[in-house]
Design a protein around this motif. Structure first.
Motif, PDB file in Angstrom:
ATOM      1  N   PHE A  31       0.892  -1.181   0.025  1.00 61.56           N
ATOM      2  CA  PHE A  31       0.079  -0.131   0.039  1.00 61.56           C
ATOM      3  C   PHE A  31       0.906   1.316   0.037  1.00 61.56           C
ATOM      4  O   PHE A  31       2.032   1.290   0.435  1.00 61.56           O
ATOM      5  N   PRO A  32       0.388   2.326  -0.526  1.00 56.36           N
ATOM      6  CA  PRO A  32       1.227   3.685  -0.512  1.00 56.36           C
ATOM      7  C   PRO A  32       1.445   4.345   0.597  1.00 56.36           C
ATOM      8  O   PRO A  32       0.122   4.361   1.463  1.00 56.36           O
ATOM      9  N   CYS A  39       5.946   2.749  -1.067  1.00 58.72           N
ATOM     10  CA  CYS A  39       5.084   1.619  -0.648  1.00 58.72           C
ATOM     11  C   CYS A  39       5.494   0.629   0.489  1.00 58.72           C
ATOM     12  O   CYS A  39       6.618   0.412   0.552  1.00 58.72           O
ATOM     13  N   LYS A  40       4.798   0.109   1.129  1.00 55.67           N
ATOM     14  CA  LYS A  40       5.012  -0.885   2.202  1.00 55.67           C
ATOM     15  C   LYS A  40       4.002  -1.851   2.313  1.00 55.67           C
ATOM     16  O   LYS A  40       3.018  -1.813   1.735  1.00 55.67           O
ATOM     17  N   SER A  41       4.684  -2.761   2.908  1.00 49.38           N
ATOM     18  CA  SER A  41       3.998  -4.191   2.843  1.00 49.38           C
ATOM     19  C   SER A  41       3.908  -4.734   4.422  1.00 49.38           C
ATOM     20  O   SER A  41       4.721  -4.837   5.069  1.00 49.38           O
ATOM     21  N   TYR A  49      -7.088   0.804   2.069  1.00 51.77           N
ATOM     22  CA  TYR A  49      -8.201   0.470   1.207  1.00 51.77           C
ATOM     23  C   TYR A  49      -7.597   0.393  -0.380  1.00 51.77           C
ATOM     24  O   TYR A  49      -8.287  -0.152  -1.208  1.00 51.77           O
ATOM     25  N   GLU A  50      -6.398   0.830  -0.474  1.00 52.99           N
ATOM     26  CA  GLU A  50      -5.700   0.829  -1.719  1.00 52.99           C
ATOM     27  C   GLU A  50      -4.697  -0.181  -1.626  1.00 52.99           C
ATOM     28  O   GLU A  50      -3.545   0.374  -1.223  1.00 52.99           O
ATOM     29  N   ILE A  51      -4.916  -1.343  -1.877  1.00 48.27           N
ATOM     30  CA  ILE A  51      -3.867  -2.202  -1.761  1.00 48.27           C
ATOM     31  C   ILE A  51      -3.490  -2.945  -3.020  1.00 48.27           C
ATOM     32  O   ILE A  51      -4.247  -2.928  -4.203  1.00 48.27           O
ATOM     33  N   CYS A  58       2.266  -0.972  -6.893  1.00 49.56           N
ATOM     34  CA  CYS A  58       1.909   0.106  -6.183  1.00 49.56           C
ATOM     35  C   CYS A  58       2.563   1.380  -6.416  1.00 49.56           C
ATOM     36  O   CYS A  58       2.155   2.426  -6.469  1.00 49.56           O
ATOM     37  N   CYS A  59       4.049   1.407  -6.611  1.00 51.24           N
ATOM     38  CA  CYS A  59       4.794   2.327  -6.956  1.00 51.24           C
ATOM     39  C   CYS A  59       4.377   3.084  -8.468  1.00 51.24           C
ATOM     40  O   CYS A  59       4.398   4.273  -8.532  1.00 51.24           O
TER      41      CYS A  59
END
Length: 90
Positions: A31-32, A39-41, A49-51, A58-59
């Motif tokens: 997600f950003p 982006c992180k995980s 909500y944006e995954i 993501c990037c």
């Protein structure tokens, strides 16, 4: 179910984390993080909500041509196997 594992089909259960037991940077969602600029995980990305399935997706969607992908990948410990799902480009 109560232990956050999806033993019953996830479509039949509510309040179940389908990502329980995932490994950040491997099979957890990305997600950003606009504060960090990449982006992180995470296993439990609350209020996200944006995954995305991969750091690359993501990037590209959120940070364009920045150094996001390298920063995202560097933010997680390396794994001894490929960092992407088999059959997906990255």
């Amino acid at each position: 179910d109560n232990n956050q594992q999806c033993y019953t089909p996830c479509t039949e259960a509510i309040n179940t984390n389908p990502f329980a037991g995932c490994s950040p940077g491997w099979d957890c969602p990305w997600f950003p993080d606009t504060t960090a600029g990449y982006c992180k995980s995470e296993m439990h990305p609350t209020q996200q909500y944006e995954i995305y399935r991969t750091a690359k997706e993501c990037c590209q969607e959120n940070f364009g041509g920045s150094t996001c992908l390298q920063k995202s990948q560097d933010s997680h410990a390396p794994f001894p196997w490929p960092i992407h799902f088999p059959g997906t480009p990255e």
